[in-house]
Design an enzyme around this catalytic site. Structure first.
Site, short mmCIF file in Angstrom:
data_model
loop_
_atom_site.label_atom_id
_atom_site.label_comp_id
_atom_site.label_asym_id
_atom_site.label_seq_id
_atom_site.Cartn_x
_atom_site.Cartn_y
_atom_site.Cartn_z
N LYS A 199 -7.75 41.71 59.49
CA LYS A 199 -7.69 42.67 60.59
C LYS A 199 -9.10 43.11 60.91
O LYS A 199 -9.94 43.19 60.02
CB LYS A 199 -6.87 43.90 60.19
CG LYS A 199 -6.29 44.65 61.35
CD LYS A 199 -4.93 44.10 61.73
CE LYS A 199 -4.23 44.95 62.75
NZ LYS A 199 -2.83 44.53 62.93
N GLY A 215 6.50 56.43 71.03
CA GLY A 215 5.40 55.59 71.51
C GLY A 215 5.96 54.50 72.39
O GLY A 215 6.62 53.58 71.91
N GLY A 246 4.29 52.36 74.65
CA GLY A 246 3.24 51.50 75.22
C GLY A 246 3.75 50.08 75.35
O GLY A 246 4.94 49.85 75.64
N GLY A 291 7.71 50.36 75.08
CA GLY A 291 8.29 50.34 76.43
C GLY A 291 9.24 49.17 76.60
O GLY A 291 10.34 49.30 77.17
N1 PHE Z 1 -1.73 43.01 66.09
C1 PHE Z 1 -0.43 42.44 66.01
C2 PHE Z 1 0.17 42.63 64.62
O1 PHE Z 1 -0.21 43.54 63.92
C3 PHE Z 1 -0.38 41.03 66.55
C4 PHE Z 1 -1.24 39.97 65.91
C5 PHE Z 1 -0.68 39.12 64.99
C6 PHE Z 1 -2.55 39.73 66.30
C7 PHE Z 1 -1.42 38.06 64.44
C8 PHE Z 1 -3.28 38.67 65.77
C9 PHE Z 1 -2.70 37.83 64.85
O2 PHE Z 1 1.06 41.94 64.19
#
Ligand code: PHE
Length: 359
Positions: A82, A184, A186, A190
């Site tokens: 992340k 929420g 969004g 939504g």
């Molecule tokens: N951010 C989203 C999640 O937490 C989607 C995501 C998944 C983005 C995998 C990139 C890779 O799942």
């Protein structure tokens, strides 16, 4: 209490953190690579204002670990990562583009070890900009080789999960006359409201943005709940779809729902909160299981070349997986969170990459 950056790094079980300070924007960039055990570390880029850079790093680390579990339980051949862009304020226009370009350079430096996508405060057009500097951005527009926003499919996965939870708690997946409170509304919340209304549920919504609420009230006649009243509103299903840590020692005793099942990442403030929910008789759908629809969309369509039919099957599989987890937790007398982690660990510790986790 905020830990220092040194304490956070020393205490983390992930593979590594890449940091960059963008002097021009006063922004910190953190990429947490939690695990590449099953494949490249995948996870979105969150842009937010934090009190301190360490808070941003801590968020990246927690979310990256969540992605490892999410991908493992969903049976994806990818690991968890992340990124956090901790900005002094959310940039717009040329400033935003500039920042995203330099962030794209940082992602590119990792040569595919980390692959990003949209997350809180970043969207498809942002991925197009990042994609000008790196090939490792999911969720770009179709004109730029991507498959667009993952929000709608995240909502489809959560909807399957809510049906599975209702079936487990009440004996039937039927949503007619069940009340679902969506916190929420969004990009994901939504869409979820729309699916629930079509399915016959009574839907209540809450959002700090009054315009979003007014729009849904007008389109679907949903009820509005003030932000301060969400926790003790009577409902069958409480669906947190905004920020994390909404389930904690203070809120759990006030909840008046049978089920918590929503899209937000990291809904539990601490691991002990899973036990608090269980003791309160509330069925909790672990966030990293129920919200895997976005990952299935982005990774399935863009990395694994799935057809739309395969994706639809795998989104429905979120409901099946949750049913297995609920049943397992009942049988073992554990929390659903522990049962879900056990599924992830089976795959991470021994399961061959590319196969679905057993049970
Ligand atoms: N951010 C989203 C999640 O937490 C989607 C995501 C998944 C983005 C995998 C990139 C890779 O799942």
């Amino acid at each position: 209490m905020t830990s220092s950056i040194e304490e956070l790094i020393a205490g983390w079980d992930g593979e590594g953190v890449v940091s960059h300070y963008d002097a021009e924007h006063g922004a910190w960039m953190f990429i947490g690579v939690h695990s590449t055990r099953l494949g490249p570390a995948c996870g979105g880029t969150r842009m937010r204002v934090y009190d301190t850079p360490a808070d941003g790093l801590s968020d990246a680390m927690r979310l990256a670990a969540g992605m490892t579990f999410k991908c493992a339980v969903a049976g994806l051949p990818t690991g968890g990562g992340k990124a956090v862009l901790a900005v002094p304020e959310l940039p717009v226009g040329a400033d935003r583009q500039d920042l995203l370009h330099r962030y794209g350079d940082l992602v590119e430096m990792l040569r595919g070890t980390y692959r990003t996508g949209p997350d809180m405060n970043t969207n498809g057009p942002d991925m197009d900009v990042i994609g000008e500097r790196t090939a490792y951005a999911f969720g770009r527009s179709s004109g730029n080789g991507g498959r667009g926003s993952s929000g709608p499919d995240t909502a489809v996965g959560v909807w399957h999960g809510i049906r599975a939870a209702v079936a487990h708690a009440a004996g039937s997946a039927e949503l007619t006359d069940r009340t679902v409170l969506v916190q929420g509304v969004g990009g994901v919340g939504g869409e979820l409201v729309e699916l629930l209304v079509k399915d016959g549920a009574r839907v209540a919504v809450s959002d700090l943005d009054g315009e979003r609420v007014a729009d849904l009230q007008q389109r679907f006649g949903v009820m509005a709940v003030p932000a301060g009243a969400v926790v003790d509103t009577d409902c069958d299903v409480y669906a947190p779809c905004a920020t994390g840590a909404v389930l904690c020692a203070e809120t759990i005793p006030q909840l008046r729902c049978r089920i918590v099942a929503g899209a937000a990442n990291n809904q539990l403030a601490t691991p002990a909160d899973a036990a608090r929910l269980r003791a309160a008789g509330i069925l909790y759908a672990p966030d990293f299981v129920i919200n895997a629809g976005g990952a299935l969309h982005l990774i399935g369509l863009e990395l694994l070349g799935w057809s739309d039919a395969t994706l639809a099957d795998r989104l429905a599989g979120i409901g099946t997986t949750l049913t297995e987890i609920f049943t397992h937790a009942d049988a073992q007398g554990t929390t659903t969170e522990e049962a879900a982690e056990a599924v992830a660990l089976v795959r991470l510790d021994g399961g061959p990459a590319g196969s679905r986790p057993a049970g």
